[in-house]
Design an enzyme around this catalytic site. Structure first.
Site, short mmCIF file in Angstrom:
data_model
loop_
_atom_site.label_atom_id
_atom_site.label_comp_id
_atom_site.label_asym_id
_atom_site.label_seq_id
_atom_site.Cartn_x
_atom_site.Cartn_y
_atom_site.Cartn_z
N HIS A 1 -14.56 -6.44 -68.67
CA HIS A 1 -15.52 -5.79 -69.70
C HIS A 1 -14.80 -4.93 -70.69
CE1 HIS A 1 -14.07 -1.59 -68.20
NE2 HIS A 1 -14.48 -2.00 -67.24
N CYS B 1 -10.75 -2.39 -62.62
CA CYS B 1 -11.16 -2.96 -63.16
C CYS B 1 -10.71 -3.63 -64.42
CB CYS B 1 -12.98 -2.88 -63.81
SG CYS B 1 -13.91 -3.19 -62.58
#
Length: 225
Positions: A162, A178
């Site tokens: 992301h 992440c």
């Protein structure tokens, strides 16, 4: 003698540079939507200067994955999007802290523009009670402009690729596991990746990038942040 050594080092550097062709690929707003332009025009964070090795480049690809595959070298802090003819787009990324790094093979089963963020119980325990239960979409959101969701089989791994509201940390290991990219880079990647694309996340110490800027700078594999 000093001059000879400097000349030798220069020649070695030129020789190594010739082994792997790299072309800087400037970030472009050509693929931005009207919403992207509006939201990124007034971001709540300072504009960061990304170190040159972590800026977007088109490079010779050294592995054998098929075109359309994403490969993440957590040691070098690189994400590769594989192109045809042994080429790849190489992006700099932020990765998870040492104990939070996920590795393995997954697929992209969901893609979202300007995602919301609902932190998990584990994230709230780790970062403290001041973390909100929900953050709406926008440049203030830690998920940034785009999110790609990693699944193994039908199971959500809870790991994402992301954007970020902290671009100054590209090249570091500070996230909750992440993979973060600059918003400009994640928009570029999002527009290229198809649902079902394979993602290969190399385990720590198993990175094999021909050039690892962290090794070149004498930096350990773990960020102090």
């Amino acid at each position: 003698m000093v001059a000879m050594r400097l000349t030798a080092l220069l020649l070695v550097g030129l020789g190594l540079a010739g082994c792997m062709q790299s072309r800087y690929e400037p970030a472009s707003e050509a693929n931005f939507s009207a919403k992207d332009r509006e939201l990124l025009a007034s971001v709540p964070y300072a504009k960061a200067t990304i170190p040159e090795p972590y800026r977007r480049h088109i490079v010779d690809y050294h592995r054998r994955e098929a075109a359309g595959t994403i490969v993440i070298d957590t040691d070098a802090r690189y994400l590769y999007y594989v192109l045809p003819e042994r080429k790849a787009i190489r992006y700099g990324v932020t990765i998870g802290e040492e104990a939070l790094v996920w590795s393995g093979v997954a697929k992209i089963e969901r893609k979202t523009e300007w995602p919301t963020w609902t932190p998990t119980k584990e994230i709230k325990q780790r970062l403290g009670p001041e973390i909100p239960n929900f953050v709406g979409p926008g440049p203030h959101n830690p998920m940034g402009a785009r999110a790609l969701y990693l699944f193994t089989g039908n199971k959500d791994t809870l790991y994402r690729i992301h954007g970020t509201n902290q671009p100054e940390y590209i090249g570091s290991a500070i996230s909750s596991g992440c993979i973060r990219m600059t918003n400009e880079d994640v928009i570029d990647l999002y527009n290229r990746v198809k649902l079902g694309a394979i993602v290969v996340v190399l385990a720590p110490t198993h990175g094999d990038s021909p050039h690892n800027p962290r090794v070149a700078l004498g930096v350990g594999s773990t960020s102090p942040y």
